[in-house]
Design an enzyme around this catalytic site. Structure first.
Site, PDB file in Angstrom:
ATOM      1  N   GLN A  78       0.789  -1.100   0.335  1.00 19.24           N
ATOM      2  CA  GLN A  78       0.367   0.337   0.211  1.00 19.24           C
ATOM      3  C   GLN A  78       0.954   1.350  -0.247  1.00 19.24           C
ATOM      4  O   GLN A  78       1.290   1.923   1.248  1.00 19.24           O
ATOM      5  CB  GLN A  78      -1.066   0.238   1.424  1.00 19.24           C
ATOM      6  CG  GLN A  78      -1.479   0.927   1.093  1.00 19.24           C
ATOM      7  CD  GLN A  78      -3.467   0.596   0.864  1.00 19.24           C
ATOM      8  OE1 GLN A  78      -3.343   0.080   1.118  1.00 19.24           O
ATOM      9  NE2 GLN A  78      -4.182   1.564   0.767  1.00 19.24           N
ATOM     10  N   PHE A  79       1.521   1.047  -1.359  1.00 21.26           N
ATOM     11  CA  PHE A  79       2.365   3.036  -1.064  1.00 21.26           C
ATOM     12  C   PHE A  79       1.712   3.746  -0.506  1.00 21.26           C
ATOM     13  O   PHE A  79       1.890   5.169  -0.443  1.00 21.26           O
ATOM     14  CB  PHE A  79       2.898   3.034  -2.637  1.00 21.26           C
ATOM     15  CG  PHE A  79       2.246   3.867  -3.721  1.00 21.26           C
ATOM     16  CD1 PHE A  79       2.158   5.076  -3.872  1.00 21.26           C
ATOM     17  CD2 PHE A  79       0.747   2.767  -4.173  1.00 21.26           C
ATOM     18  CE1 PHE A  79       0.546   5.539  -4.876  1.00 21.26           C
ATOM     19  CE2 PHE A  79      -0.056   3.417  -5.223  1.00 21.26           C
ATOM     20  CZ  PHE A  79      -0.097   4.612  -5.885  1.00 21.26           C
ATOM     21  N   THR A  80       0.565   3.849  -1.060  1.00 19.90           N
ATOM     22  CA  THR A  80      -0.276   5.623  -0.621  1.00 19.90           C
ATOM     23  C   THR A  80      -0.124   5.701   0.835  1.00 19.90           C
ATOM     24  O   THR A  80      -1.049   6.777   1.478  1.00 19.90           O
ATOM     25  CB  THR A  80      -1.906   5.253  -0.840  1.00 19.90           C
ATOM     26  OG1 THR A  80      -2.671   3.740   0.217  1.00 19.90           O
ATOM     27  CG2 THR A  80      -2.406   4.986  -2.699  1.00 19.90           C
TER      28      THR A  80
END
Length: 156
Positions: A78-80
């Site tokens: 989850q790069f966010t």
């Protein structure tokens, strides 16, 4: 590295209409990586997750770990989690590690959980995923472990 831990009754990941991962009781782990993260952060966080006492004992107290209850883990990149939403109206993702740095650390994190005896399923790195989370409690905990800062040049 950042991990958003969600205690679940069940979880799943679907990609393109196909179910690619599914777990029963345990945790869904949304995992973000930044540029300075190393395998040491991945291993520390995996051990923390495996032993974090967030499951209820017979008295209803959160006193049992994922290992204690025989729970499963669903790891989702989850790069966010490294979004910076404070300037303008569109978040910046400049603090998120590029895929060639993040992917091996996500895999290292999952392998370290497996080494702790935790059954692990994974989402698909870089894919658009539909993540199904049946949060139990709800119990959601934020974990973060940053790499040590390098020493300033010219100092001893």
């Amino acid at each position: 590295m950042r991990v958003l831990v969600q205690r679940v009754r069940q979880g799943a990941v679907h990609v393109g209409g196909e179910t690619v991962a599914r777990i029963g009781p345990g945790v869904v782990l949304l995992v973000g990586v930044t540029h300075t993260d190393t395998p040491a952060e991945a291993e520390w966080l995996a051990k923390k997750v495996a032993h974090l006492r967030i499951f209820e004992d017979e008295a209803g107290k959160m006193n049992r770990s994922l290992k204690d209850v025989g729970g499963e883990a669903l790891v989702v990149s989850q790069f966010t989690l490294y979004a910076d939403p404070y300037e303008g109206r569109r978040p910046s993702f400049i603090h998120a590690a590029p895929p060639e740095h993040a992917r091996p650390l996500i895999e290292r994190f999952a392998d370290a959980l497996r080494a702790e005896g935790i059954p692990v399923q994974m989402g698909v790195f870089g894919a658009h995923m539909l993540v199904e989370i049946h949060n139990d409690g709800p119990v959601t905990i934020w974990l973060e472990r940053a790499a040590p800062e390098p020493p300033a040049s010219g100092r001893s």
